[in-house]
Design a protein around this motif. Structure first.
Motif: not given
Length: 345
Positions: A261-269
């Motif tokens: 699984i690709e790490p979450m996008e920073s802005n989504d976090a």
């Protein structure tokens, strides 16, 4: 994969603008956002992210003050867990390289002293088990007594699912706070864990809440759940009303089912941090695992200015964190005082 962010529409009416509604409901009236509004918050676009983070920060300051609670954690038993949590390299069911290791009492006391030297007010003892057996409960009893005798620090624990007798025993031995995460929203939980149920975890949390110990209960995001399921998790945590919510971001571990699984996008976090703050305006919201990979240095700073009011310093259970000096320096740069121990007693 993380859900995509929808572009926001232009609002002119405060009654239809989610951030204006949130400002009135949460900041001014102290009422948390419910599920539908949280979904809308998570769908706001990047062009409103700064506004959203400022609102979350304002909520944090109004209902929690400017102090930051600092905690260190250590694993009493690492690896060899019989459960199949798909994100966790401590599971004995996967090929990930973590294998069972136990710490002794002097090692735990030494780790507690090192944690206290960072300025932390809390030290959490964690064991990778489904739930504690008598050997583990005996070691916990000895460890808590030894730590309290030598270190001026609160002791917390995370030992899996509990019976009522074990809950009472931990409270009586002097455990201040117990961590037991929901991990994922109820609707997504079967995709994350199959060896125990969401209801079993929820029941342990309820017993802790009713025992007089503080409940620390959070979860992971970025595990492939939808935005709606992130909002569901925040709402279900609000239902439990925990004292603290650790927010973890998936750090994909080799050999686990979630390794690709690709790490979450920073802005989504960052949007998720803000949404959790608006769902839990009076709760300690703690940076936990995965923030270094997901947010980096700049994002970590943004999260502290967007609703976070507690951090774990040093390393996590099976992954490396930031140097504690870096986090403490960042808090100093942001003029965020560390919560003193006597304020937590």
């Amino acid at each position: 994969m993380t859900a995509t962010t929808e572009a926001p529409s232009t609002h002119t009416d405060d009654s239809t603008d989610i951030l204006a509604r949130a400002r009135t409901q949460v900041l001014e009236n102290g009422q948390p956002l419910g599920y539908d509004d949280l979904v809308e918050v998570l769908r706001t676009g990047d062009d409103r992210l700064e506004e959203l983070l400022q609102l979350a920060h304002d909520v944090r300051l109004r209902y929690n003050g400017d102090e930051v609670e600092v905690e260190g954690i250590v694993s009493l038993k690492t690896g060899g867990c019989p459960e199949d949590c798909h994100f966790c390299s401590q599971s004995g069911q996967f090929t990930s390289p973590v294998r069972s290791v136990w710490l002794n009492i002097p090692q735990l006391v030494r780790a507690a002293k090192q944690t206290r030297e960072t300025g932390a007010s809390e030290f959490c003892i964690v064991a990778a088990v489904r739930g504690p057996d008598e050997k583990l409960m005996t070691q916990m009893r000895e460890a808590v007594k030894a730590i309290h005798a030598e270190v001026d620090i609160q002791v917390a624990a995370s030992l899996g699912m509990l019976t009522q007798e074990q809950v009472d025993d931990l409270r009586d031995m002097g455990v201040h706070r117990y961590n037991h995460n929901l991990e994922a929203a109820k609707s997504y939980f079967p995709d994350v864990v199959t060896t125990h149920s969401y209801e079993e975890r929820f029941q342990t949390c309820q017993m802790i809440r009713e025992s007089g110990m503080e409940l620390c209960c959070g979860g992971l995001v970025g595990m492939g759940e939808t935005l709606e399921q992130r909002a569901e998790l925040a709402s279900q945590l609000a239902e439990l009303d925990p004292h603290e919510v650790p927010l973890n971001f998936l750090n994909p571990r080799p050999g686990t089912p979630f390794e690709n699984i690709e790490p979450m996008e920073s802005n989504d976090a960052l949007r998720t941090i803000a949404a959790f703050r608006l769902a839990l305006p009076r709760t300690i919201l703690r940076y936990a695992g995965g923030r270094e990979l997901t947010l980096g240095d700049l994002g970590t700073r943004d999260g502290l200015m967007g609703g976070i009011n507690a951090v774990i310093v040093g390393n996590y259970l099976t992954t490396l964190g930031r140097d504690p000096k870096e986090d403490l320096s960042l808090l100093s740069d942001l003029n965020m005082p560390i919560k003193a121990l006597n304020a937590t007693l």
